[in-house]
Write an enzyme that holds these catalytic residues in place. Structure first.
Site, PDB file in Angstrom:
ATOM      1  N   HIS A  37       5.233  -6.283   2.150  1.00 38.97           N
ATOM      2  CA  HIS A  37       4.796  -5.689   3.425  1.00 38.97           C
ATOM      3  C   HIS A  37       5.361  -6.500   4.599  1.00 38.97           C
ATOM      4  CE1 HIS A  37       1.323  -4.402   0.773  1.00 38.97           C
ATOM      5  NE2 HIS A  37       1.650  -3.269   1.335  1.00 38.97           N
ATOM      6  N   GLN A  61      -5.684  10.190   0.220  1.00 43.38           N
ATOM      7  CA  GLN A  61      -4.593  10.128  -0.758  1.00 43.38           C
ATOM      8  C   GLN A  61      -5.050   9.618  -2.127  1.00 43.38           C
ATOM      9  OE1 GLN A  61      -2.401   7.269   1.894  1.00 43.38           O
ATOM     10  NE2 GLN A  61      -1.727   6.354  -0.026  1.00 43.38           N
ATOM     11  N   ILE A 150      11.128   0.841  -0.310  1.00 41.19           N
ATOM     12  CA  ILE A 150      11.797   1.677  -1.314  1.00 41.19           C
ATOM     13  C   ILE A 150      10.996   1.719  -2.619  1.00 41.19           C
ATOM     14  CG2 ILE A 150      13.876   1.758  -2.784  1.00 41.19           C
ATOM     15  CD1 ILE A 150      15.498   0.918  -0.391  1.00 41.19           C
ATOM     16  N   LYS A 151      10.087   0.762  -2.785  1.00 43.62           N
ATOM     17  CA  LYS A 151       9.317   0.756  -4.035  1.00 43.62           C
ATOM     18  C   LYS A 151       8.596   2.093  -4.227  1.00 43.62           C
ATOM     19  CE  LYS A 151       5.537  -0.491  -6.307  1.00 43.62           C
ATOM     20  NZ  LYS A 151       4.266  -0.307  -5.700  1.00 43.62           N
ATOM     21  N   ASP A 152       8.007   2.600  -3.156  1.00 47.63           N
ATOM     22  CA  ASP A 152       7.367   3.921  -3.230  1.00 47.63           C
ATOM     23  C   ASP A 152       8.429   4.958  -2.880  1.00 47.63           C
ATOM     24  OD1 ASP A 152       4.541   3.207  -3.784  1.00 47.63           O
ATOM     25  OD2 ASP A 152       4.796   2.072  -1.940  1.00 47.63           O
ATOM     26  N   SER A 187       3.290  -5.293  -5.791  1.00 40.88           N
ATOM     27  CA  SER A 187       2.389  -4.175  -5.516  1.00 40.88           C
ATOM     28  C   SER A 187       0.969  -4.705  -5.449  1.00 40.88           C
ATOM     29  CB  SER A 187       2.491  -3.152  -6.651  1.00 40.88           C
ATOM     30  OG  SER A 187       1.372  -2.297  -6.641  1.00 40.88           O
TER      31      SER A 187
HETATM   32  O1  PAF Z   1       2.349   3.085   1.218  1.00 42.09           O
HETATM   33  C1  PAF Z   1       1.192   2.976   1.652  1.00 42.09           C
HETATM   34  O2  PAF Z   1       0.630   1.896   1.740  1.00 42.09           O
HETATM   35  C2  PAF Z   1       0.434   4.237   2.080  1.00 42.09           C
HETATM   36  O3  PAF Z   1       0.742   5.305   1.261  1.00 42.09           O
HETATM   37  C3  PAF Z   1       0.665   4.594   3.553  1.00 42.09           C
HETATM   38  C4  PAF Z   1       2.109   4.940   3.841  1.00 42.09           C
HETATM   39  C5  PAF Z   1       0.226   3.441   4.439  1.00 42.09           C
HETATM   40  C6  PAF Z   1      -0.186   5.816   3.924  1.00 42.09           C
HETATM   41  O4  PAF Z   1      -1.542   5.583   3.724  1.00 42.09           O
END
Ligand code: PAF
Length: 283
Positions: A37, A61, A150-152, A187
């Site tokens: 991050h 989500q 890019i991980k996600d 992660s």
């Molecule tokens: O990747 C994440 O941490 C989340 O999916 C995000 C983009 C902050 C949306 O809640």
């Protein structure tokens, strides 16, 4: 670093910044921050005058059987890390600030088809929650640029598509996967990996790398490669969710003449679901 808990508070400052002609960068997160991050933040700082980070664990989500309530909330240490890494504005709204009318009646943003495959197939509704909250955050911050990891990979591809489809004037940038020394992608969910599993979980990355190498060597038997890699992951003791060679932009199954392919995989440990990917771009 200034901290904001309300939309109006953050907007007031950003309006002033924009009048001064400052370029705004944005890094959305759900907190529990690691080096990956912070690398997004550092990247955003290079090309923007003001960088906004958000911390919001977005219930929309997560499905009912997922870990929203036990998702680690580590606000104190997260805000210290962000401050030390040079974040200008931290946006940390609560659920009522983000969803004042509740979740059930919240208007949604849907990006069809590419959210039904890969992670979307085993996490129904997940990407609808992501695109909805990200578009809300984009409307709140109105950044010039937003940086995603890019991980996600699927999340990144879906957000790029949403921005294109909805004509949002935001540059979407990507930052490389941050890895532990043995290659495991960083992660927040790695904390659920047991000590016994830990030395074995790199099998996912190794298998994706093996497929990428085969494709680079000219082997285009994608489903055979996927099956062989999945067998390797299963032999290491993990349940495979998917291992798929996809078109990097559309996420459709890779076609023989596709030039830009990404190999994506997800597997289950006892208590976590891990994802990884490797992209191949033809020289
Ligand atoms: O990747 C994440 O941490 C989340 O999916 C995000 C983009 C902050 C949306 O809640």
């Amino acid at each position: 670093m200034k901290v904001f808990h309300t939309v109006s508070g953050l907007r007031d400052d950003l309006v002033r910044d924009r009048i001064q002609g400052l370029r705004i960068g944005f890094v959305p997160t759900m907190g529990n921050l690691h080096e990956g991050h912070l690398a997004l933040l550092k990247q955003a700082k290079k090309t923007n005058d003001i960088v906004v980070c958000s911390i919001f664990v977005n219930a929309l989500q997560f499905s009912l059987n997922e870990d929203w309530d036990k998702y680690p909330r580590t606000y104190q240490s997260d805000s210290e890390k962000l401050r030390d890494a040079g974040c200008d504005y931290l946006f940390h709204p609560d659920d009522t600030e983000m969803y004042p009318n509740g979740l059930d009646t919240q208007s949604r943003v849907i990006c069809p088809t590419m959210t039904d495959v890969l992670c979307g197939a085993s996490r129904p509704g997940h990407f609808e929650g992501v695109t909805t909250v990200v578009s809300k955050l984009f409307n709140i911050v109105q950044p010039d640029e937003a940086v995603f990891g890019i991980k996600d990979y699927q999340q990144l591809a879906v957000i790029r598509r949403m921005v294109e489809d909805l004509c949002l004037p935001i540059q979407i940038s990507s930052a490389p996967i941050h890895r532990e020394t043995d290659g495991l992608a960083m992660s927040s969910r790695n904390r659920y990996i047991t000590d016994d599993e830990r030395p074995l979980v790199t099998v996912l990355k190794d298998s994706l790398d093996w497929i990428a190498e085969q494709i680079r060597d000219g082997n285009k038997e994608f489903s055979e490669l996927e099956n062989m890699a999945a067998e390797r992951v299963s032999e290491a003791g993990f349940k495979v969710d998917y291992i798929t060679c996809s078109n990097s932009k559309t996420l459709d199954l890779a076609a023989y003449d596709d030039e830009d392919i990404t190999v994506l995989g997800a597997m289950f440990t006892q208590a976590a679901r891990l994802i990884d990917n490797v992209s191949l771009v033809k020289d």
